[in-house]
Design an enzyme around this catalytic site. Structure first.
Site, short mmCIF file in Angstrom:
data_model
loop_
_atom_site.label_atom_id
_atom_site.label_comp_id
_atom_site.label_asym_id
_atom_site.label_seq_id
_atom_site.Cartn_x
_atom_site.Cartn_y
_atom_site.Cartn_z
N GLY A 1 0.84 -1.19 0.00
CA GLY A 1 0.00 0.00 0.00
C GLY A 1 0.88 1.24 0.00
N MET B 1 5.24 2.55 1.37
CA MET B 1 6.52 2.13 1.96
C MET B 1 7.23 3.34 2.54
SD MET B 1 8.74 -0.16 2.65
CE MET B 1 10.19 0.35 3.57
N GLU B 2 7.68 3.18 3.79
CA GLU B 2 8.13 4.30 4.60
C GLU B 2 9.56 4.78 4.36
OE1 GLU B 2 7.49 1.15 5.73
OE2 GLU B 2 8.90 0.56 7.29
N GLU C 1 2.77 5.61 7.63
CA GLU C 1 4.13 5.71 7.10
C GLU C 1 4.92 6.79 7.82
OE1 GLU C 1 4.83 3.22 5.51
OE2 GLU C 1 2.84 2.60 4.84
N HIS D 1 6.33 5.52 10.99
CA HIS D 1 7.54 4.72 10.77
C HIS D 1 8.80 5.59 10.74
CE1 HIS D 1 6.26 0.66 10.09
NE2 HIS D 1 5.52 0.91 9.03
N GLU E 1 5.75 -2.57 12.59
CA GLU E 1 4.41 -2.54 11.97
C GLU E 1 3.29 -2.43 13.00
OE1 GLU E 1 4.20 -1.77 9.12
OE2 GLU E 1 6.04 -2.42 8.14
N1 BES Z 1 6.58 -1.28 5.69
C1 BES Z 1 5.34 -1.47 5.05
C2 BES Z 1 5.45 -1.77 3.58
C3 BES Z 1 5.71 -3.20 3.29
C4 BES Z 1 4.67 -4.09 3.32
C5 BES Z 1 6.96 -3.64 2.99
C6 BES Z 1 4.92 -5.40 3.08
C7 BES Z 1 7.21 -4.95 2.74
C8 BES Z 1 6.19 -5.84 2.78
C9 BES Z 1 4.46 -0.25 5.18
O1 BES Z 1 4.74 0.55 6.25
C10 BES Z 1 3.08 -0.71 5.35
O2 BES Z 1 2.80 -1.35 6.32
N2 BES Z 1 2.21 -0.40 4.43
C11 BES Z 1 0.85 -0.80 4.49
C12 BES Z 1 -0.05 0.36 4.74
C13 BES Z 1 -0.40 0.57 6.15
C14 BES Z 1 -1.41 1.66 6.30
C15 BES Z 1 -0.87 -0.63 6.90
C16 BES Z 1 0.53 -1.37 3.14
O3 BES Z 1 1.47 -1.64 2.40
O4 BES Z 1 -0.61 -1.57 2.83
ZN ZN Z 2 4.15 -0.25 8.01
#
Ligand code: BES
Ligand code: ZN
Length: 989
Positions: A370, A372-373, A407, A410, A429
């Site tokens: 969704g 990435m931070e 994000e 993070h 997370e």
């Molecule tokens: N660090 C994650 C992105 C990520 C997700 C990297 C899976 C590697 C594998 C990011 O901070 C994240 O959690 N994004 C979520 C959105 C959030 C609002 C829960 C996402 O990707 O949907």
């Molecule tokens: Zn995250």
């Protein structure tokens, strides 16, 4: 009910029991993915032969040749205890040149540590070729004769090593071991502990076609021309696919980046641009960026693009910019405002100012997750960043605010302080998920974000965690695929839920103080779960709160699952006992359970309750790994445990207890808060599912809903009621359930109407209520939706944003092939991401088998459906009764292709398994799924498969326990209502 979020990542807003996300980790371990090194061009030559001979002699004398283990005397690398890997490495490990690869662990040794990287890349967006040069300054932590570094699909063309005086150190062998994505440089002399060295590498690679590493994405400009951008997604282990690096989160370093680009593009990096200068090659420009702070490799990001931008200086003087294709930039203002506001707020909340001069947010057309931070350069899916007040629904707008808040959180939790190893991913997370409701709530105070926490986090987490195939929050992982598999509901939502529970007994202020201490103690460094508990212990003790924070929290992080608290009350005496809650009965005695409890599946439970005597303030008793008994004050007529559902547990009452609560709901439901009402609904329906109580208890409780006006209880009820509808598919209870739900919603449906007005929660409720009415076959609702659809299609009449989902879905469901084609065309031409997302969902609603099949086949054609959206299509089609079998057939038939697209055994494949099998309810279907997967290797998707199979078993169990009771109860109830209607027709009108 069909849930109207087309999720970026299935588990984030998805239905209970689903945890999945989409990241294309293509062929990490595919046999064909080899790295090559042209050793011949190695530029380091040892000139002082004599010294070299002595050095070699010394090495031979004091170490096992070429074996870094022999010289490794340092502390264990964090999280390194488990050597399990789901990929059988070759034994002994054999490098690509046929020689033995001397390092056997999938983790790197900690002999050397990178201090800084000077990385220069020249990506060619036309040929996809990337040329790179890299200088890594290292320090030796231990004496060693080898440097082991990560690299994946990278062709290293030259290498050399120098000591701090610039003297070259001969690299005797350069080996590549693709199964562990490692490069091994065998040195001719021992590196001295505490000394610095410089490693020079040149390499080549290609822009990847998947959604990780340094990859190519594209979009259409306003003239319909395709334009390319190059972008990155590194978390968790794909930085190594863009450049050789020490790709583990504790190996922090500073990054100096430069990128060669064409003049029509510009580039972005974590840090601001320092200078741009022409290169020797005609017409190319070299961009050089400011040095980064010390950071982990997975947070590095860079983009080459031609996007437009809006920007703003925050009060705290951070330059915030939102980037998007020119055609969409008008939809970037909302995220600019929200992110600027939240960034300043977090400065205050965390007590540590955001350290970088800028924060960029960019919408990437092809994006697996969704968002990435990446520090200072956050990448987003378009739907998670773009908002248009005319087009975008409140639900989608909320998603934008929530993702931004997540994000940005993070930037502290994850970026400033990073988990030492991925086993503690939840620290990143879980915290960001906890903070996202606070951050979004600050930006949008009218949205009741903190109340929504229950339905967004706690309910889905409780649902998944009731499966035997769940796992503890802290889980050992080592190889990339295992690491990827813990980006799931447990790390995110259970993680957030237990912080929320912790906050419920120490309070917001102490939590904040503890978090500040934790951030201060560990900034620019790494931490483990215990570091958090010790910071919180320190502050609670300072304030004379004597709680064993670690003791309490360990029971929630180290064991899978959560307790069911069974309560009985006799003459004012309460007996409360705890036991792990497993929703599938047969599992209770399963001797092969995968996650052994360290604490015997007993928890330290903050047991809270409210009673009729004091409905607004709760009392708490600790259950310290035990059951408890206590006395109530006099005249208690009802008692509700888990006040406000702050605790991560479920409660079952004795029959009198349930009766008393049902009575309260029926007589004056607002005596209980919306959260307590939602919590009762979630518990009662789940306990029925588990076979713990009779279906009639849940159904009787649900009758109060005729008077319910609030979103949170309704949302909870819809999840369960429509799940029962789908579970009883093909049984008489199916239509009876729809009829019954219709009687429940009718008063609210009539009240709420078709005008898209009111508070945020009212709008969310309206959208779900209208959609429920359509699903229950309410003819007026269906006709109204169809009318609006045709008016939109034929007269271009705009539909209010929160009605769009129901209108598009209904228009397609009851519409013609032409209606479907119209949506397809809108999907292809719209520049509004939220609209495209609604189209994607609407097209899955068709009842035309031919169109269902065609839509499914489009998922195999990347020019039709982008890989990032394949999972959504499969999931939405599977929810359509006419789509479930075709979707399942399609996934089986094209398993190899789909697997190749997302990576064999990748987590996405796990999410797909869940999506297509979740509607199944019979032993026959269970057998079909088991048979198919008997011959298919799912790798780390194993857990998702186990969860999917358990979910089907649960559905079968629901049938065995409840089908008859439900049918019987509904018959009785509905005939009562018909009689009432016959007697008092006007009252029901
Ligand atoms: N660090 C994650 C992105 C990520 C997700 C990297 C899976 C590697 C594998 C990011 O901070 C994240 O959690 N994004 C979520 C959105 C959030 C609002 C829960 C996402 O990707 O949907
Ligand atoms: Zn995250």
């Amino acid at each position: 009910m069909s849930d109207h979020d087309v999720d970026d990542i299935a588990f984030l807003t998805g239905s209970p029991n689903e945890s999945g996300f989409m990241v294309n980790k293509r062929a990490m371990y595919e046999p064909g993915a080899v790295m090559v090194c042209s050793q011949k061009r190695a530029c380091c030559v040892v000139t002082m032969g004599f010294i070299a001979i002595i050095a070699v002699a010394l090495i031979v004398a004091f170490t096992k040749p070429g074996c870094p283990e022999a010289t490794y005397t340092g502390e264990p690398v964090p999280g390194m205890s488990s050597h399990a890997t789901s990929i059988p490495p070759t034994t002994p490990p054999t490098a690509t040149n046929g020689e033995e690869f001397p390092w056997t662990d999938v983790r790197l040794p900690f002999h050397v540590k990178p201090l800084d990287y000077h990385l220069k890349l020249h990506p060619n967006l036309t040929t996809k070729h990337v040329a790179g040069t890299l200088i890594i300054k290292l320090t030796a932590i231990e004496e060693t004769t080898a440097i082991i570094i990560h690299g994946r699909d990278i062709n290293v063309t030259s290498y050399s090593l120098h000591n701090k005086y610039g003297k070259p150190i001969d690299i005797r062998r350069f080996l590549v071991y693709p199964p562990h994505q490692q490069l091994y440089l065998e040195l001719s002399e021992m590196l001295r502990r505490g000394s610095n060295y410089t490693l020079n590498l040149t390499f080549e690679t290609n822009l990847r076609e998947g959604l990780d590493g340094f990859y190519l994405s594209s979009y259409k400009d306003s003239d319909g021309n395709k334009r390319y951008i190059a972008t990155t997604h590194f978390e968790p282990t794909s930085a190594r696919a863009a450049f050789p690096c020490f790709d583990e989160p504790h190996m922090k370093a500073r990054f100096h980046m430069s990128i060669i680009r064409e003049p029509r593009h510009f580039t972005l990096f974590n840090m601001p641009l320092k200078s741009s200068s022409p290169t020797n090659e005609s017409d190319l420009v070299l961009d050089t960026f400011q040095e980064s702070v010390e950071m982990s490799t997975y947070l590095v990001a860079f983009v080459v693009c031609d996007f437009a931008m809006v920007s703003n200086m925050t009060e705290h003087k951070v330059n915030v910019s939102v980037y998007a294709p020119l055609t969409m930039i008008s939809q970037a203002n909302y995220s600019l405002r929200v992110s600027s506001y939240i960034l300043d707020y977090y400065d205050k909340f965390f007590g540590v100012p955001y350290p970088l001069p800028k924060q960029d947010l960019i919408a990437i057309p092809d994006f697996g997750a969704g968002a990435m931070e990446n520090w200072g350069l956050i990448t987003y899916r378009e739907t998670a960043l773009m908002f248009d007040p005319v087009h975008t629904s409140s639900r989608a707008q909320q998603r934008v605010a929530v993702v931004i808040a997540h994000e940005l959180a993070h930037q502290w939790f994850g970026n400033l302080v990073t988990m030492s190893w991925w086993s503690d991913l939840w620290l990143n997370e879980g915290f960001a998920s906890f903070m996202e409701n606070i951050g979004a709530g600050i930006a949008e105070p009218g949205w009741a974000m903190e109340e929504q926490f229950i339905v967004e986090k706690i309910h889905p987490a409780l649902s998944l965690d009731a499966l035997m195939a769940s796992h503890p929050i802290s889980t050992p992982v080592t190889d990339p695929a295992q690491i990827e598999s813990i980006f799931d509901t447990i790390s995110y939502k259970k993680g957030a839920s237990i912080i929320n529970m912790l906050e419920s007994f120490i309070g917001r202020e102490l939590l904040k103080e503890g978090l500040r201490l934790y951030l201060e103690n560990n900034r620019y460094s790494n931490a483990a779960t215990d570091d958090l508990w010790s910071a919180l212990t320190e502050v609670t003790q300072k304030h004379n709160t004597m709680l064993d924070i670690k003791g309490i929290m360990d029971t929630w992080t180290l064991q899978a699952g959560f307790p069911l608290i069974s309560v009985s009350v006799q003459d004012g005496h309460v007996m409360a006992s705890q036991a792990r809650f497993l929703v599938c009965e047969e599992n209770v005695t399963d001797p092969n359970e995968p996650h052994n409890a360290t604490l015997g599946y007993k928890w330290q439970v903050p047991l809270t309750y409210i009673t009729n005597n004091n409905p607004d303030s709760s009392t708490m008793h600790w259950m310290n790994l035990t059951d408890i008994e206590f006395d109530l004050e006099k005249d208690v007529t009802w008692i509700k445990f888990n006040a406000g559902q702050r605790g991560f547990y479920r409660v079952n009452y004795d029959p009198e207890g349930w009766d008393a609560l049902i009575h309260v709901l029926h007589t004056n439901h607002t005596t209980l808060s919306a959260a307590d009402r939602a919590s009762l609904i979630d518990d009662v329906f789940t306990l029925v599912k588990a076979g713990t109580i009779n279906a009639s208890v849940a159904l009787e409780l649900s009758q109060y809903l005729v008077a319910e006006t609030m979103y949170i209880p309704w949302h909870t009820a819809f999840q369960h009621l429509f799940q029962w509808v789908s579970l009883s598919f093909n049984y008489p209870a199916h239509t009876l359930m729809l009829e019954y739900i219709h009687t429940l919603i009718l008063p609210q449906y009539n009240r709420i109407g078709w005008n898209d007005t009111g508070t945020h929660l009212e709008r969310l409720l309206r959208s779900e209520m209208l959609s429920a009415a359509v699903q229950c076959g309410n003819t007026e609702a269906i006709q109204e939706a169809q009318r609006m659809f045709q008016d939109w299609r034929n007269n271009n009449q705009s539909i209010p944003p929160n009605l769009r989902s129901v209108v598009y879905d209904t228009g397609v469901r009851y519409g013609s092939k032409d209606d479907w084609e119209h949506c397809w065309q809108v999907y292809n031409t719209s520049t509004v991401p939220s609209e495209k997302s609604l189209m994607l969902q609407a097209m899955a609603q068709t009842r035309d088998p031919w169109l269902v099949q065609q839509y499914l086949e489009y998922t195999l054609d990347h020019s039709k459906i982008r890989p990032q959206d394949v999972m959504t299509v499969l999931k939405e089609v599977s929810k359509n009764p006419g789509g479930r079998l075709p979707a399942w057939r399609m996934v089986r038939q094209h398993w190899t292709e789909i697997s190749a697209l997302f990576g064999h055994g990748s987590f996405t494949m796990g999410a797909i398994i869940k999506a297509v099998t979740s509607p199944f309810t019979s032993s026959f279907e269970l057998g079909e799924v088991e048979n198919f997967f008997r011959d298919v290797e799912v790798g780390p998707g194993e857990r998702a498969l186990a969860q999917a199979l358990e979910t089907i078993r649960l559905h079968i169990q629901w049938h065995e326990h409840n089908q008859e009771d439900v049918t019987h109860w509904l018959h009785k109830q509905l005939s009562k209502e018909t009689k009432a209607e016959e007697t008092f027709p006007s009252e029901v009108e």
